[in-house]
Scaffold this motif. Sequence first.
Motif, mmCIF file in Angstrom:
data_model
loop_
_atom_site.group_PDB
_atom_site.id
_atom_site.type_symbol
_atom_site.label_atom_id
_atom_site.label_comp_id
_atom_site.label_asym_id
_atom_site.label_seq_id
_atom_site.Cartn_x
_atom_site.Cartn_y
_atom_site.Cartn_z
ATOM 1 N N GLU A 74 0.844 -1.188 0.000
ATOM 2 C CA GLU A 74 0.000 0.000 0.000
ATOM 3 C C GLU A 74 0.888 1.250 0.000
ATOM 4 N N PRO A 75 0.784 2.109 -1.032
ATOM 5 C CA PRO A 75 1.675 3.287 -1.101
ATOM 6 C C PRO A 75 1.576 4.205 0.101
ATOM 7 N N LEU A 76 0.374 4.418 0.644
ATOM 8 C CA LEU A 76 0.223 5.342 1.772
ATOM 9 C C LEU A 76 0.979 4.862 2.996
ATOM 10 N N PHE A 77 1.118 3.539 3.167
ATOM 11 C CA PHE A 77 1.794 3.016 4.344
ATOM 12 C C PHE A 77 3.299 3.293 4.303
ATOM 13 N N GLN A 78 3.825 3.616 3.149
ATOM 14 C CA GLN A 78 5.267 3.854 3.029
ATOM 15 C C GLN A 78 5.627 5.310 3.317
ATOM 16 N N ARG A 79 4.634 6.185 3.365
ATOM 17 C CA ARG A 79 4.912 7.610 3.523
ATOM 18 C C ARG A 79 5.044 8.038 4.980
ATOM 19 N N LYS A 80 4.349 7.350 5.864
ATOM 20 C CA LYS A 80 4.450 7.654 7.292
ATOM 21 C C LYS A 80 4.011 6.434 8.087
ATOM 22 N N ARG A 81 4.088 6.549 9.391
ATOM 23 C CA ARG A 81 3.792 5.405 10.257
ATOM 24 C C ARG A 81 2.271 5.279 10.457
ATOM 25 N N TRP A 82 1.725 4.185 9.980
ATOM 26 C CA TRP A 82 0.296 3.920 10.123
ATOM 27 C C TRP A 82 0.081 2.781 11.101
ATOM 28 N N MET A 83 -1.080 2.818 11.735
ATOM 29 C CA MET A 83 -1.490 1.737 12.636
ATOM 30 C C MET A 83 -2.943 1.405 12.352
ATOM 31 N N MET A 84 -3.216 0.121 12.129
ATOM 32 C CA MET A 84 -4.588 -0.346 11.950
ATOM 33 C C MET A 84 -5.064 -0.947 13.271
#
Length: 966
Positions: free
Chosen positions: A700-710
Amino acid sequence: MSGYGDDHRRSSRGDLDRRRERSPDRRDRALYGRRDDHQGYDDLRAAQYGQQYSQRNDEGVRGVYSGRGGYRSSGRGDYSHHDHYSSSRACSSSEKLPDLPDVVPRPTNGGALTLNDLPVKGTMGRSVRIALNHFVVQSLPVVKIFQYDLRFQVPTSSQRRGSEKVSALQLAKVLLSPTLMTLLGPNFIFDGVSLGWSPDKLMEIGESRSTTIDLPGHFPGRPNQVDVMIRNSGTLNIRKLVEHIKAGFVNLTVATDPVIEDCFKALNALYRQDPASRMITRPRSTAFFERSPGLMLSLQSTGGVLEALRGIHQAIQFCCGKLTINVDVTATAFYTPGLSAVDVAKAFAGIPPQQDVEQWASAHPIPFRQACERIAGMFFSVRHLNAGRNERKMRVIQVSVKGARETEFEEQDHENGRTVTTSVNAYFMRKYQISLQFSHLPLLICKDGHFPMELCFTATGERYKEALQGRETSDFIKFATSPAYTRSQQIMENVKKLHWHELNVPAAFGLSISPKMLEIQGRLLPSPIVQYSAGTEARGPDSGSWNLRGKRLLTPTGFLSWGMAYLPSGRGINDQVLQGFARVLVTSLAGLGMSTPHEPPAFILGNPQGDLNEMVQALFAKTGSFYKRKPDLFVFLVHQDSSPAIYKVIKNVCERQYGVASQVMVVEKALKERGQMQYLGNIGLKINLKLGGRNSCVGEPLFQRKRWMMIGADVSHPSPGQLRQNPPPPSFTALTGSYDPDCVCFTAVTSAQTATVELIADIRPMFKELLLRFSQKNKGLFPESIIWDSQIPALIEQEVKPLKEVCEQLGLSITISICNAVKNHHTRLFPVDGRGDKLGNVLPGCIVEASNTPNDFFLVSQSALQGTVRPCHVTPTSPSKQKSSTHRQQYTLISDENNLSTDDFQRIVYGLCFAYGRATRSVGLVPPIYYADQACSRAKISIRTVNDQASLPEPHEDLKFSMYWQ
């Protein structure tokens, strides 16, 4: 292999439509009076919906009762008294319904409701035409529709026990009285509680009219009357309803505006009137059933005590910018009517029909007691009170411990005024001349006293409210599921049965419904690429499934020490076969990239009937001694017919006491040559997750731009039967949170709280713990953005606020998007052009935007192995003020804090469905919610109760970052 969740996915409470048909809540009971007046509900329906209901055929009632008393078994060797019940297949129906008209004319009192299709906001994928099982409301009233408040009250001169409350039986008689029917007129509809509507002005707005209705059946020395007050409270604001629809910002549920709610109540009551008059239903239910050939199946796994009925779901809804009626097929388990409670208990206990039930119960007191407790909560009828002329229906509160001979009570002797002690057995002999055949069996306890089981019979139309068990579930699923091409035909048959175009009262209101399914523009999203460390394919799987051939796991882990235990059942397996299987398992795991020891596992032979705690302790000691280190993995081999209690004990000891990953495997599947490698491949996926590895991911491109948590949230409540315990078991909550860059590695925090509380009571410490664990795995850094996935209806303001408070406490600024994923609905999607799968389902990736609200859509993310695939309704939400409502979900949809575009949000949700760790198929719900549900299930079997105090021990520290619940 019921109970062994390690290699058999447990059905969640959202899997069956029954987990949607629940017993009436307490408010329903209060509104409809005491349930000893349950027989009055049939009369109430006749009063509301005409005499055709009261003349319905009460078919299928079994002739097991004759005269004033006495139990009479069928003597056939089973509990099925009708020939057509004994078949393992549902009967076919030859009934031919008239075809639907192509065009429904607009009624005189109706104005055309013309609405354009919603603009499609997403751009990914290709366009497809989709049919939904929603039928558009074509016209609404152009005449005034008056709303009336109705109040019913028993006057002081007619009150019993000083109560002015009107029972359901009294209300039925009132509504059937010629005086009231003349006053209300032919076009009046009643919601069964306190509201009514009519296009006729019965009185001026604001005026009220009162009358007293004399009812038949006067009591000695006092009248039998009910006071009725009717007040014209105004008119429905149809114009505001139309404006609300045209705005398009509506989803499956009605808005919280009371004006809109009043319109919905009227429309639902209007179209509920006809099916409720001739079908089996409950107050305010949207499901309607018929006991007719082709629509029912006796569940032989229950000895014919339960039967599955296929019925109609009908509800007014907002959908895709339209006002529609949602029609679907629903199935529910019912008690077969007319069965003696003795036969019910025998069937539930598995007692052979010719076996003496009292002898068996005496020899097996605990299993028989458990079988009797399944009866608690049901309505039963007794026929001895009026010489069999009328049945009286009552609800079982609980089951006694003693039988009729041992149970005594104080009775007033009216001849001499003295109080005497008598047994239930002697009372029935003296009072009714009934000699009880089973005087040692437990009694059924209701508000009016204790009743012998042999004099109690299952009531007509009584739903079975507990969870089905074992084969009962599989038999029910076979009956309830049907491929999409069959289900669409069944839905259209249901529309024919509802025959809206022939109903006079809706026409008088000015309403008309399209007889065709709603067709709209949808899109088919491209399948994401599932990434492995080796063997990643060049394109995503269009069918929603793939295999592990030639692939190595994304981050394979390994183990240095392991043990294996075999629990034989009947004829065992020799050591050579087990040693050979251990080598095959190691080879399979190594093929996935996992590192394994060269030495064979430490092996012990367990006793399924022995002390399982000692078995695990012995395996722990032997493995540690053999490898000179703490064990990393335990494998337990059990047989298909092993008790589910074995699984519970093994998991509790391994996870809560020793902190060792464990895998339970079924011998019959593990040693079967055909399909063995696929089975072991799936086992390898679970073992890798339990040891802290990663199986695959979706880039997922968005996950590479900053730290995400589901984060996934879930609450699991006790069953209706468990709620009758004193005290009832707690509800369980779980939060699961990802901690890796690709959002595929999860950790879980669980808690127990007061039963039936929907909000997560410990949300602050649980959420804080997830954030700290994320930081622990990311070099002290916290997530920058969070997507919170939940199915909890009562979320939003009550739980989002604590999340912000925790962030402030830790000095964090985290943007949070709340994603509501709803599976408990009746919307189904069908391909218009026939380009579906072999079952007639739409293809995975099919998406339909449900409203003008940003990121509100139906998504089919999986292919169905059987039956009709259910889309997930996904909506992002943010906190907003809520008003009380009778509807389940009352969210105002606005922009999420992460400002996700339509394409980004849809891509994230669809991609996550391909990243479910333990399968090589996409799933129908985002994995964080699946994981939370599984963590709740694991907490449920880990609860400990000491002196009526329940406690939930934490998993071992060594498993904190493993997905042990898989």
